[in-house]
Motif scaffolding. Structure first.
Motif, PDB file in Angstrom:
ATOM      1  N   ARG A 169      86.250  45.825 115.587  1.00 21.53           N
ATOM      2  CA  ARG A 169      87.385  46.613 114.708  1.00 21.53           C
ATOM      3  C   ARG A 169      87.306  47.900 115.025  1.00 21.53           C
ATOM      4  NH1 ARG A 169      91.300  46.121 110.137  1.00 21.53           N
ATOM      5  NH2 ARG A 169      90.649  48.012 109.663  1.00 21.53           N
TER       6      ARG A 169
ATOM      7  N   ARG B 280      88.129  49.412 118.437  1.00 23.77           N
ATOM      8  CA  ARG B 280      89.572  49.413 118.567  1.00 23.77           C
ATOM      9  C   ARG B 280      90.306  50.342 117.843  1.00 23.77           C
ATOM     10  NH1 ARG B 280      91.879  45.068 121.095  1.00 23.77           N
ATOM     11  NH2 ARG B 280      93.697  46.323 120.844  1.00 23.77           N
ATOM     12  N   GLU B 281      89.951  50.630 116.675  1.00 20.37           N
ATOM     13  CA  GLU B 281      90.484  51.632 115.782  1.00 20.37           C
ATOM     14  C   GLU B 281      90.330  53.059 116.411  1.00 20.37           C
ATOM     15  OE1 GLU B 281      89.937  51.762 111.644  1.00 20.37           O
ATOM     16  OE2 GLU B 281      89.598  49.970 111.537  1.00 20.37           O
TER      17      GLU B 281
ATOM     18  N   GLU C  17      92.743  53.611 118.774  1.00 26.32           N
ATOM     19  CA  GLU C  17      93.949  53.811 118.316  1.00 26.32           C
ATOM     20  C   GLU C  17      94.149  55.206 117.723  1.00 26.32           C
ATOM     21  OE1 GLU C  17      96.476  51.546 114.681  1.00 26.32           O
ATOM     22  OE2 GLU C  17      94.646  52.932 114.221  1.00 26.32           O
TER      23      GLU C  17
ATOM     24  N   PRO D 243      86.213  44.974 108.159  1.00 31.25           N
ATOM     25  CA  PRO D 243      87.388  45.707 107.244  1.00 31.25           C
ATOM     26  C   PRO D 243      87.686  44.937 105.876  1.00 31.25           C
ATOM     27  CG  PRO D 243      88.523  44.280 108.803  1.00 31.25           C
ATOM     28  CD  PRO D 243      86.988  44.027 108.946  1.00 31.25           C
TER      29      PRO D 243
ATOM     30  N   ILE E 130      93.106  53.392  97.654  1.00 25.05           N
ATOM     31  CA  ILE E 130      92.778  52.739  98.744  1.00 25.05           C
ATOM     32  C   ILE E 130      91.519  52.590  99.338  1.00 25.05           C
ATOM     33  CG2 ILE E 130      95.209  52.920  99.682  1.00 25.05           C
ATOM     34  CD1 ILE E 130      93.875  54.721 101.879  1.00 25.05           C
TER      35      ILE E 130
ATOM     36  N   ALA F 263      92.927  47.225 101.497  1.00 24.03           N
ATOM     37  CA  ALA F 263      93.374  45.969 102.134  1.00 24.03           C
ATOM     38  C   ALA F 263      93.150  46.162 103.721  1.00 24.03           C
ATOM     39  CB  ALA F 263      95.027  46.018 102.340  1.00 24.03           C
ATOM     40  N   ALA F 264      92.517  44.816 104.027  1.00 25.46           N
ATOM     41  CA  ALA F 264      91.711  44.467 105.251  1.00 25.46           C
ATOM     42  C   ALA F 264      92.726  45.063 106.657  1.00 25.46           C
ATOM     43  CB  ALA F 264      91.491  43.013 105.631  1.00 25.46           C
ATOM     44  N   ALA F 265      94.064  44.956 106.230  1.00 25.67           N
ATOM     45  CA  ALA F 265      94.988  45.404 107.448  1.00 25.67           C
ATOM     46  C   ALA F 265      94.940  46.999 107.577  1.00 25.67           C
ATOM     47  CB  ALA F 265      96.325  44.808 107.285  1.00 25.67           C
ATOM     48  N   MET F 266      94.394  47.798 106.645  1.00 29.41           N
ATOM     49  CA  MET F 266      94.453  49.042 106.897  1.00 29.41           C
ATOM     50  C   MET F 266      93.403  49.677 107.708  1.00 29.41           C
ATOM     51  SD  MET F 266      95.344  50.821 103.082  1.00 29.41           S
ATOM     52  CE  MET F 266      94.181  50.004 102.215  1.00 29.41           C
ATOM     53  N   THR F 267      93.433  50.793 108.250  1.00 26.81           N
ATOM     54  CA  THR F 267      92.639  51.356 109.413  1.00 26.81           C
ATOM     55  C   THR F 267      92.193  52.667 109.003  1.00 26.81           C
ATOM     56  OG1 THR F 267      94.475  52.290 110.605  1.00 26.81           O
ATOM     57  CG2 THR F 267      94.046  49.914 111.034  1.00 26.81           C
TER      58      THR F 267
END
Lengths: 200, 502
Positions: free
Chosen positions: A8, A11-12, A15, A67, A95, A101-105
């Motif tokens: 993760r 990749r992040e 990003e 995450p 947050i 939330a797991a989908a946050m980066t």
């Protein structure tokens, strides 16, 4: 570190580097060690705030269970803000706690922090002294925050009056940062700040 | 765990002879509390974990016979209404259904067709999808999600749910993994996505637990490690007996506490648990230094106190707390003893001391009966040995049963007595409370005598005599216990009892 976490972060990392905010110099991340457990983040102080023109450095620690659990983030650059401790840099932001939330980066975290700088939540304070000033003397708060931004984050606004007062305390043998905290906490009332510094 | 049908039984409240038969085999057949001690029967049912799950399924099915929605949705709705079927039905048919589903954080099943599943945040890359958690690009077959449209890969779902269940202990209310998405993950999806049996087991446990805890008509048996729950048809402060043998009050979950009521008992327990008694002791036994306020206990010596606090060292008189100097040379006697201020201080101290003593009086007696009750098991065992021994001395099985009956009654009396002290502690003195205390005294004396008889050695010679005495005594005890309880209950009905605020 767990497989998902490393993957993760890698990749992040890409990003964030590729994101348009980086192009605008608004946010940035850097690696601190090779195994992606610690990162250094940077955010630019948002325009039309006392933090404008400053560059704030953050410490980001990635837990094993990332995450699914939030990263641990704190300010390394000293900052005068109701939701950030002026002493430790600890942040009070939902947050980073139960609203994670797991989908946050990392990108969303940095952007949220930037948003926090533009809209403080004085009713849910991390630093009670700052929050009180924010609510009672907004003008004083903004001046103080701008001064801190100038001193610690490279902001443009120099304040001669504040600098003089700090100098006065320094002449009495008080350490500069200590003098600044005391003056900031007492709305730059030199007398009361001196009293507080020498009574303890 | 081996749960069988036999655990589910309806207690009619009657004393069945079957229980007595069991005693010959089991040492812990002590659970023979007289449940229909007064008034009408109280219907209850003991449920095993399996039966609870079944009951939960039945509840869902009941609703589904009326409302045509998926059972997983029904479960979430029911949980939202604390498993109150009527409330759910009422809202379902009276209010705005859209709002209802939204409040309960579930997608309206009737809208599913009209709003096609849209993939909100994952980018589609030519026949593949990206998981927003691990950022892997995967074929759609490896991705899944709820009706809200947020899709993640199976591995991430598994990790996410595992974290929620194992670390955060969330069961019924796990939301979708997407940020700010309130839609709840239903139980079937959790069971489908979680691979680890340990996690699945914990999840099952969490949802049954929330089912029992949300449901007013259910209560876990409070006995340690007991996995049964008791189901009633209406909530009342009544004794219920679990299959494990534990008898407790359905309304508050404490041991059955007749004659005292749940609220008073709760106050008592809080008082016992609180450190407030420590502070009472401090108030009764210590004084504060008049200069530095350090707490001082006087453990001997004369009244001339010198504070040991090094920065204080005040000289003062223990009796009047005034400075020592005016006392002059009368070192062993305070001549200011009768001055008003000193008198007031003395009164306050005496009051606090008396209060503490009163508490200790009731507490000691309460604890004493509690302690004796704990020996109950030991007593049952020794009585069982005695009964076997007597049977070898040409006595028939039926002839020795009186001993067991005697212990049953002894335990009931002790339990009732124990709680009479809680009742009495809060009771204000009235004519009726005097009668109550007489009843209490009478029962206490009789109970202690019965206890003593049961500890005597039984020989062939004194057997007839002992049997007669024990039988007489336990009948008397039982009668007195009932009379005492009836008197208290009558008082509840007629509003005799007044409580103090202690």
């Amino acid at each position: 570190m767990a497989n998902i976490a490393t993957q993760r972060i890698k990749r992040e990392f890409k990003e964030v580097i590729k994101s348009e905010e980086v192009a605008k110099c608004a946010i940035r991340v850097q690696l601190v060690d090779d195994n992606y457990t610690e990162l250094k983040g940077e955010i630019a102080g948002p325009p039309d705030t006392p933090y404008e023109g400053g560059n704030f450095v953050l410490e980001i620690k990635v837990p094993e269970t990332y995450p699914f659990n939030p990263p641990k983030v704190r300010f390394i650059t000293k900052i005068w803000h109701p939701n950030i401790s002026s002493v430790t840099g600890a942040i009070c932001l939902d947050i980073l706690k139960d609203q994670w939330a797991a989908a946050m980066t990392l990108r969303t975290v940095l952007l949220s922090l930037q948003a926090l700088l533009s809209s403080a939540e004085p009713d849910d304070p991390q630093d009670a002294v700052v929050a009180k000033q924010y609510k009672d003397k907004l003008d004083m708060f903004e001046k103080t925050a701008r001064h801190w931004t100038h001193v610690y984050a490279g902001g443009p606004c120099y304040n001669q009056e504040f600098a003089d007062k700090i100098k006065r305390l320094e002449d009495m043998g008080v350490e500069e940062n200590q003098a600044r905290v005391a003056l900031s906490s007492y709305n730059w009332d030199l007398e009361r700040a001196t009293e507080q510094l020498f009574s303890s | 765990m081996n749960f069988e049908e036999e655990y589910m039984y309806e207690d009619s409240g009657n004393e069945t002879s079957g229980d007595d038969v069991d005693f010959g085999v089991e040492a812990d057949g002590c659970s023979h509390t007289n449940i229909q001690a007064y008034e009408e029967e109280y219907q209850f049912e003991v449920l095993s974990t399996e039966a609870i799950v079944q009951h939960m399924i039945d509840c869902i099915r009941d609703v589904n016979t009326v409302v045509q929605i998926p059972s997983t949705t029904t479960r979430i709705l029911l949980n939202y209404f604390n498993w109150d079927k009527e409330k759910l039905m009422e809202r379902y048919y009276d209010g705005n259904q859209d709002d209802l589903f939204k409040e309960a954080h579930v997608i309206n099943p009737f809208k599913k067709q009209t709003t096609p599943t849209k993939i909100k945040s994952s980018k589609k890359l030519s026949g593949t999808e990206e998981c927003d958690i691990c950022f892997m690009v995967l074929p759609p077959a490896e991705m899944t999600g709820l009706e809200c449209g947020h899709r993640f890969c199976y591995q991430c779902w598994n990790e996410y749910l595992t974290t929620k269940v194992m670390e955060e202990g969330v069961g019924q209310t796990i939301a979708c993994a997407a940020h700010n998405c309130p839609i709840l993950v239903d139980d079937q999806t959790v069971m489908r996505l979680v691979k680890d049996n340990r996690v699945r087991f914990k999840y099952q446990h969490l949802i049954t637990n929330s089912f029992v805890e949300c449901n007013r008509l259910l209560r876990w048996c409070p006995s340690p490690d007991c996995t049964y729950a008791v189901k009633v048809t209406y909530v009342d402060s009544r004794p219920v007996q679990c299959t494990c043998g534990h008898t407790f009050c359905f309304a508050c979950g404490e041991n059955w506490h007749d004659p005292v009521r749940c609220t008073i008992l709760r106050r008592w327990i809080k008082k016992c648990d609180d450190d407030s008694e420590t502070s009472n002791w401090i108030a009764a036994n210590t004084k504060e230094c008049p200069k530095c306020n350090a707490t001082i206990e006087k453990d001997g010596g004369c009244n001339h106190m010198i504070c040991k606090n090094q920065s204080c060292k005040a000289d003062f008189c223990w009796v009047c707390l005034g400075p020592w100097e005016p006392h002059g040379s009368s070192w062993y006697n305070c001549n200011r003893f009768d001055e008003d201020e000193a008198k007031a201080a003395r009164n306050a101290q005496e009051k606090s001391r008396a209060k503490l003593q009163r508490y200790l009086f009731y507490c000691n007696r309460y604890m004493n009966h509690m302690q004796s009750l704990r020996f109950e098991h030991k007593l049952y065992r020794s009585i069982k040995d005695k009964m076997e021994e007597m049977q070898q001395h040409n006595m028939s099985w039926i002839e020795v049963q009186f001993l067991k009956k005697a212990v049953d009654i002894l335990c009931e009396c002790r339990q009732a007595l124990m709680y009479t002290y809680v009742f009495a502690f809060y009771l204000k003195k009235t004519n009726q409370s005097v009668i109550f205390e007489d009843n209490q005294k009478d029962l206490e004396t009789a109970t202690e005598m019965l206890s003593e008889y049961l500890e005597r050695d039984i020989t062939q010679e004194n057997l007839i005599d002992i049997k007669q005495k024990v039988q007489d005594k336990y009948r008397y005890c039982d009668g007195r216990r009932k009379a005492l309880l009836e008197h208290v209950h009558e008082g509840y009905e007629k509003d005799w009892w007044q409580y103090s605020e202690t």
